[in-house]
Design an enzyme around this catalytic site. Sequence first.
Site, PDB file in Angstrom:
ATOM      1  N   ARG A  52     -38.282  54.284  16.322  1.00  0.00           N
ATOM      2  CA  ARG A  52     -39.549  54.550  15.650  1.00  0.00           C
ATOM      3  C   ARG A  52     -40.391  55.434  16.548  1.00  0.00           C
ATOM      4  O   ARG A  52     -40.032  55.705  17.682  1.00  0.00           O
ATOM      5  CB  ARG A  52     -40.274  53.231  15.358  1.00  0.00           C
TER       6      ARG A  52
ATOM      7  N   ARG B  27     -32.863  53.859   4.402  1.00  0.00           N
ATOM      8  CA  ARG B  27     -32.175  54.837   3.554  1.00  0.00           C
ATOM      9  C   ARG B  27     -31.305  55.758   4.390  1.00  0.00           C
ATOM     10  O   ARG B  27     -30.138  56.028   4.048  1.00  0.00           O
ATOM     11  CB  ARG B  27     -33.201  55.675   2.762  1.00  0.00           C
ATOM     12  N   ARG B  28     -31.863  56.272   5.483  1.00  0.00           N
ATOM     13  CA  ARG B  28     -31.089  57.197   6.319  1.00  0.00           C
ATOM     14  C   ARG B  28     -29.922  56.486   6.984  1.00  0.00           C
ATOM     15  O   ARG B  28     -28.823  57.056   7.099  1.00  0.00           O
ATOM     16  CB  ARG B  28     -32.001  57.838   7.366  1.00  0.00           C
TER      17      ARG B  28
ATOM     18  N   CYS C  67     -40.311  51.461   1.304  1.00  0.00           N
ATOM     19  CA  CYS C  67     -39.714  52.158   2.459  1.00  0.00           C
ATOM     20  C   CYS C  67     -38.573  51.360   3.089  1.00  0.00           C
ATOM     21  O   CYS C  67     -37.808  51.900   3.877  1.00  0.00           O
ATOM     22  CB  CYS C  67     -40.792  52.460   3.504  1.00  0.00           C
TER      23      CYS C  67
ATOM     24  N   ARG D 113     -39.435  60.970  18.846  1.00  0.00           N
ATOM     25  CA  ARG D 113     -38.079  60.716  18.337  1.00  0.00           C
ATOM     26  C   ARG D 113     -37.151  61.888  18.655  1.00  0.00           C
ATOM     27  O   ARG D 113     -35.989  61.697  19.023  1.00  0.00           O
ATOM     28  CB  ARG D 113     -38.127  60.460  16.834  1.00  0.00           C
TER      29      ARG D 113
END
Length: 310
Positions: free
Chosen positions: A150, A132-133, A242, A156
């Site tokens: 990840r 999505r991002r 997801c 991150r």
Amino acid sequence: MGDVIRIGSRASKLARQQVTEWLAPIAERFPEVTFKRETILEGGDQDRVTPTLAEVARTAGGSAFSTNQEAALVSGRVDVIVHSLKDLPTSVREGTLLLTTPGPREDVRDVLCGATLDGLPKGARVGTGAPRRVAQLLALRPDLDVVAIRGNVPGRLARTTRGGLDAVVLAAAGLNRLGLMPEVHEVLDPAVFPPSPGQGALGIQVRVGSPAARLLERTGDPHADACVRTERALLAELHGGCSVPVGAWGRVGPDGLLRLCATVTSLDGTRQVTASGEGPLDAPEKLGACVADDLLAQGAVDILERIRRG
């Protein structure tokens, strides 16, 4: 009922902080109960090599971040699971249920960490592992080089200083809960960069009819619950998870109506459909289904089918 309630969660610092956040008012409300914590490793925690969570989920036989916890709940190893709700599939395991969502819900928005969108140079390298991002970033800035990453929030975030990235995208909720909001950042407007369904909210899962379910059944925030239920209903109607680039933002307006806006975006960012709607607070699933139907009518079905075909 027994005097001990066993609470399961993932092992990360963020997961432990989420348990602390949820448990503080609960323990004060039920001083006669002893609450014990237990950490449960998930496939997404153990496998940091596989590039996508969809692949991890297939290997795990369910969800990358909830399969083992649900198994522990069903077996009776634990009595309650505290999830980050955006990581929990829209269908929970048979014999379990989600309690009313706790409130207040944390910030639903995403954050660009290490830069601002306008400040990023052409071709800048931005890290995120969420489809999505990736899709929503490319819809706004097709010139960006989006790099799959990840790991936990601190790891991150560190990629912006020693990982060769110009910025990373993280959830405001996780940054706030860990006190890690960086000095240089941009909070992304959810009207144009809608979050994952359930983002910022906790999901409290119990066994149907258990002592824990009876003890905790009247806890939670009806407004927060309506918002996440409409978002998750929309996701369910789209048969998403997801690995699907669906953004949804539910909120209660000053007039008491429930509002939902949502997007479906192609993975390369070149196609995006948007829909919104409003309805009564006591019918969140109906609103989610209506907005999902609007998205499908506008062409979301073609975007989603192309993604599923790979």
